[in-house]
Each structure stands twice: as structure tokens, then as C-alpha cells.
Design an enzyme around this catalytic site. Structure first.
Site, mmCIF file in Angstrom:
data_model
loop_
_atom_site.group_PDB
_atom_site.id
_atom_site.type_symbol
_atom_site.label_atom_id
_atom_site.label_comp_id
_atom_site.label_asym_id
_atom_site.label_seq_id
_atom_site.Cartn_x
_atom_site.Cartn_y
_atom_site.Cartn_z
ATOM 1 C CB SER A 60 -27.543 -22.168 -4.447
ATOM 2 O OG SER A 60 -28.548 -22.346 -5.348
ATOM 3 C CE LYS A 119 -33.795 -27.468 -7.749
ATOM 4 N NZ LYS A 119 -33.498 -27.117 -9.119
ATOM 5 C CG ASP A 126 -30.708 -26.674 -10.893
ATOM 6 O OD1 ASP A 126 -30.343 -27.537 -10.069
ATOM 7 O OD2 ASP A 126 -31.436 -25.710 -10.597
ATOM 8 N NE ARG A 177 -26.454 -21.293 -11.356
ATOM 9 C CZ ARG A 177 -26.821 -22.539 -11.601
ATOM 10 N NH1 ARG A 177 -25.937 -23.443 -11.935
ATOM 11 N NH2 ARG A 177 -28.090 -22.903 -11.540
ATOM 12 N NE ARG A 181 -29.652 -17.190 -17.000
ATOM 13 C CZ ARG A 181 -29.697 -16.824 -15.714
ATOM 14 N NH1 ARG A 181 -29.142 -15.700 -15.326
ATOM 15 N NH2 ARG A 181 -30.288 -17.593 -14.823
ATOM 16 C CD GLU A 210 -31.556 -24.963 -15.650
ATOM 17 O OE1 GLU A 210 -32.682 -25.288 -15.270
ATOM 18 O OE2 GLU A 210 -30.926 -23.998 -15.180
HETATM 19 P P1 0O2 Z 1 -30.442 -19.968 -10.312
HETATM 20 O O1 0O2 Z 1 -29.528 -19.360 -9.357
HETATM 21 O O2 0O2 Z 1 -30.737 -19.087 -11.501
HETATM 22 O O3 0O2 Z 1 -30.061 -21.362 -10.704
HETATM 23 P P2 0O2 Z 1 -36.587 -25.465 -9.547
HETATM 24 O O4 0O2 Z 1 -35.228 -25.439 -10.236
HETATM 25 O O5 0O2 Z 1 -36.920 -26.777 -8.967
HETATM 26 O O6 0O2 Z 1 -36.791 -24.310 -8.623
HETATM 27 P P3 0O2 Z 1 -37.748 -26.093 -11.965
HETATM 28 O O7 0O2 Z 1 -39.190 -26.157 -12.378
HETATM 29 O O8 0O2 Z 1 -37.001 -27.366 -11.921
HETATM 30 O O9 0O2 Z 1 -37.653 -25.285 -10.627
HETATM 31 O O10 0O2 Z 1 -36.908 -25.185 -12.886
HETATM 32 P P4 0O2 Z 1 -37.271 -24.187 -14.014
HETATM 33 O O11 0O2 Z 1 -38.675 -23.722 -14.012
HETATM 34 O O12 0O2 Z 1 -36.790 -24.844 -15.254
HETATM 35 O O13 0O2 Z 1 -36.400 -22.900 -13.612
HETATM 36 C C1 0O2 Z 1 -35.162 -22.978 -13.023
HETATM 37 C C2 0O2 Z 1 -34.333 -21.720 -13.288
HETATM 38 O O14 0O2 Z 1 -34.920 -20.919 -14.316
HETATM 39 C C3 0O2 Z 1 -34.231 -20.791 -12.088
HETATM 40 O O15 0O2 Z 1 -33.132 -21.168 -11.340
HETATM 41 C C4 0O2 Z 1 -34.034 -19.432 -12.739
HETATM 42 O O16 0O2 Z 1 -32.693 -19.271 -13.163
HETATM 43 C C5 0O2 Z 1 -34.889 -19.537 -13.976
HETATM 44 N N1 0O2 Z 1 -36.282 -19.119 -13.733
HETATM 45 C C6 0O2 Z 1 -37.359 -19.926 -13.728
HETATM 46 N N2 0O2 Z 1 -38.478 -19.220 -13.515
HETATM 47 C C7 0O2 Z 1 -38.103 -17.943 -13.377
HETATM 48 C C8 0O2 Z 1 -38.827 -16.713 -13.144
HETATM 49 O O17 0O2 Z 1 -40.039 -16.690 -13.002
HETATM 50 N N3 0O2 Z 1 -38.093 -15.569 -13.071
HETATM 51 C C9 0O2 Z 1 -36.737 -15.564 -13.217
HETATM 52 N N4 0O2 Z 1 -36.113 -14.381 -13.141
HETATM 53 N N5 0O2 Z 1 -36.026 -16.695 -13.434
HETATM 54 C C10 0O2 Z 1 -36.700 -17.868 -13.507
HETATM 55 P P5 0O2 Z 1 -33.044 -20.933 -9.785
HETATM 56 O O18 0O2 Z 1 -32.851 -22.249 -9.149
HETATM 57 O O19 0O2 Z 1 -34.185 -20.092 -9.304
HETATM 58 O O20 0O2 Z 1 -31.789 -20.095 -9.519
#
Ligand code: 0O2
Length: 222
Positions: free
Chosen positions: A73, A77, A96, A67, A101, A163
Site C-alpha cells: 500500500s 501510494k 498515514d 493498522r 480508526r 492519522e
Molecule cells: P486505507 O487502507 O484505509 O489507509 P490519499 O490518502 O492521498 O488517498 P487524502 O486526501 O490524503 O487522500 O486522504 P483522506 O481524504 O483524508 O482519506 C484517506 C483515508 O480516508 C482513506 O485511506 C480511507 O481510509 C478513508 N477514506 C477517504 N475517503 C473515503 C471514501 O470515499 N470512502 C471510504 N470508504 N473511505 C474513504 P486509504 O489510503 O484509501 O486506504
């Protein structure tokens, strides 16, 4: 947010001499570059899946989903992290935009695939977060990699980040439900109890993944 509003915001906060069409085209061009990088990594994973399945008679991954982050989105961010609202800022700060996935049956397959992918000559590992070895407090488990890959365009070679999230079928099942719960705002008093129930489910799932892996190892040794 409407797509045109997104482009207008990018436009007004940058060079006002540029017109909307120009900004829009530059954004579309950038998104295409992320798409190319995503395709490169997806192909590498599919090749590994085919090759490894010849050795073990089973596929390392069950499914793969690609995706691109939507403009909405991306905008959310940038705003949440207080990054500048420019195309340069997207490239510099967001890693990202292109996301893949990979859903595996067994935990060992996750690490095998990730290691083989990272060891390829044109792939550079920028970041690795192992939420399987170190789960998030809510129970979230997955292996996250940020990879750099060159894309060979008509007139240039460009390096792009992608990512890649690896998880088992069970971890994915959990993450889908947890995602729904997170965005459901009207849980009221049940919210804490549901979060705790989910955390306990994540632990059950982890134990189940380990047991399934052990059974598979026994079968493979026969
Ligand atoms: P989408 O639509 O899935 O891309 P950040 O990206 O800055 O918010 P960080 O620390 O850079 O946070 O990223 P991290 O922790 O590697 O996680 C990013 C993505 O992992 C998220 O993308 C989710 O897809 C998944 N993820 C992380 N933590 C959780 C969680 O607690 N529950 C679920 N269900 N998914 C999680 P996005 O951006 O949220 O959305």
C-alpha cells in the site's frame, strides 16, 4: 507486490552500494517507529475513554483499530502520487503510514475525544479534515486528524505522524460497504445507481446519527 521486490525497488532507486538486507532493516526500523507512535496515540485514546466514561457512565468510543500501511500500500501510494521511491520520501510525504480508526456511538463523542486529544501537551495537530461537517460528494463522513507525536527511543527522540479517523458506528458501516463497492470492478451498468443509492444512505445515516444524539442528550438531562 512481493515484499522483497519492494525492498529491491527501494534499493535500486537509491544508493546501489547498499545491500538488500540493509534496506530491508532500515525499512523495518522505520515501520517500528510508526508502530511506537501509533501505540502512544492509542494509549492516550484508551486513557481518555476510561476517564470520560467515569463522568458520563458510557464509553466515548465503542472500538479502536490500529493498522500500519502494508509495503504494498505504501508502494502504491508513492507511485500514485509520483513521490520518490525512498525511505526518506516515505517519511517526508506519507502521513498515514500509522493509522488509527476510532468508532464512536454518537457524533458529539467524536469531537470531545478529538479536542481532548489535540489539547495534550505532547500532541501537535498537523491537519484536520472534517468530512462530517463537509462530507465528500459520494457521502463519505468521518473526522480525520493528522497528529505529530514524539517517541522516546533508546538513543533519540523522534517526531512521527499518525492519522486518526473518527466516525460513528453508522458511518463506519457505510464506509465498509462503500469501500467494497469501490474495489469491485464488475458492477457494469449498475455502478452509477449503486453510487447514488449509497449517497442517499449516507444522508439517512447522518439524520439517524443526529436523532440518536438528540435522544441521548434527553436521557442525559434526566
Ligand atoms: P486505507 O487502507 O484505509 O489507509 P490519499 O490518502 O492521498 O488517498 P487524502 O486526501 O490524503 O487522500 O486522504 P483522506 O481524504 O483524508 O482519506 C484517506 C483515508 O480516508 C482513506 O485511506 C480511507 O481510509 C478513508 N477514506 C477517504 N475517503 C473515503 C471514501 O470515499 N470512502 C471510504 N470508504 N473511505 C474513504 P486509504 O489510503 O484509501 O486506504
Amino acid at each position: 507486490m512481493e515484499k522483497n521486490n519492494f525492498y529491491i525497488e527501494l534499493l535500486t532507486q537509491n544508493d546501489t552500494s547498499k545491500n538488500l538486507v540493509k534496506t530491508k532493516n532500515a525499512f523495518i526500523k522505520l515501520m517500528n517507529q510508526y508502530r511506537c507512535a501509533m501505540l502512544e496515540i492509542e494509549t492516550k485514546l484508551r486513557v481518555l475513554n476510561m476517564d470520560l466514561s467515569l463522568e458520563s457512565e458510557s464509553n466515548p468510543f465503542e472500538s479502536i483499530h490500529c493498522r500500519l500501511k502494508t509495503p504494498e500500500s505504501i508502494a502504491e501510494k508513492l507511485r500514485r502520487k509520483s513521490y520518490p521511491y525512498t525511505l526518506e520520501s516515505i517519511e517526508k510525504n506519507l502521513r498515514d503510514v500509522a493509522g488509527i480508526r476510532v468508532i464512536c456511538s454518537f457524533p458529539d463523542d467524536i469531537y470531545t475525544l478529538a479536542d481532548k486529544l489535540c489539547s495534550q501537551d505532547d500532541v501537535t495537530l498537523l491537519e484536520r479534515k472534517d468530512y462530517i461537517a463537509n462530507p465528500k460528494p459520494n457521502g463519505y463522513r468521518s473526522l480525520h486528524l493528522i497528529l505529530d507525536i514524539p517517541i522516546f527511543l533508546a538513543n533519540e527522540t523522534k517526531h512521527m505522524p499518525v492519522e486518526v479517523q473518527f466516525r460513528t458506528i453508522a458511518m463506519d458501516f457505510w464506509a465498509s460497504l462503500e469501500h467494497k463497492v469501490k474495489y469491485k470492478k464488475d458492477l457494469g451498468d449498475d455502478s452509477a445507481a449503486i453510487s447514488e443509492e449509497l449517497r442517499l444512505c449516507a444522508e439517512d445515516i447522518s439524520r439517524l446519527d443526529i436523532r440518536m444524539q438528540q435522544i441521548k442528550n434527553k436521557i442525559d438531562r434526566k
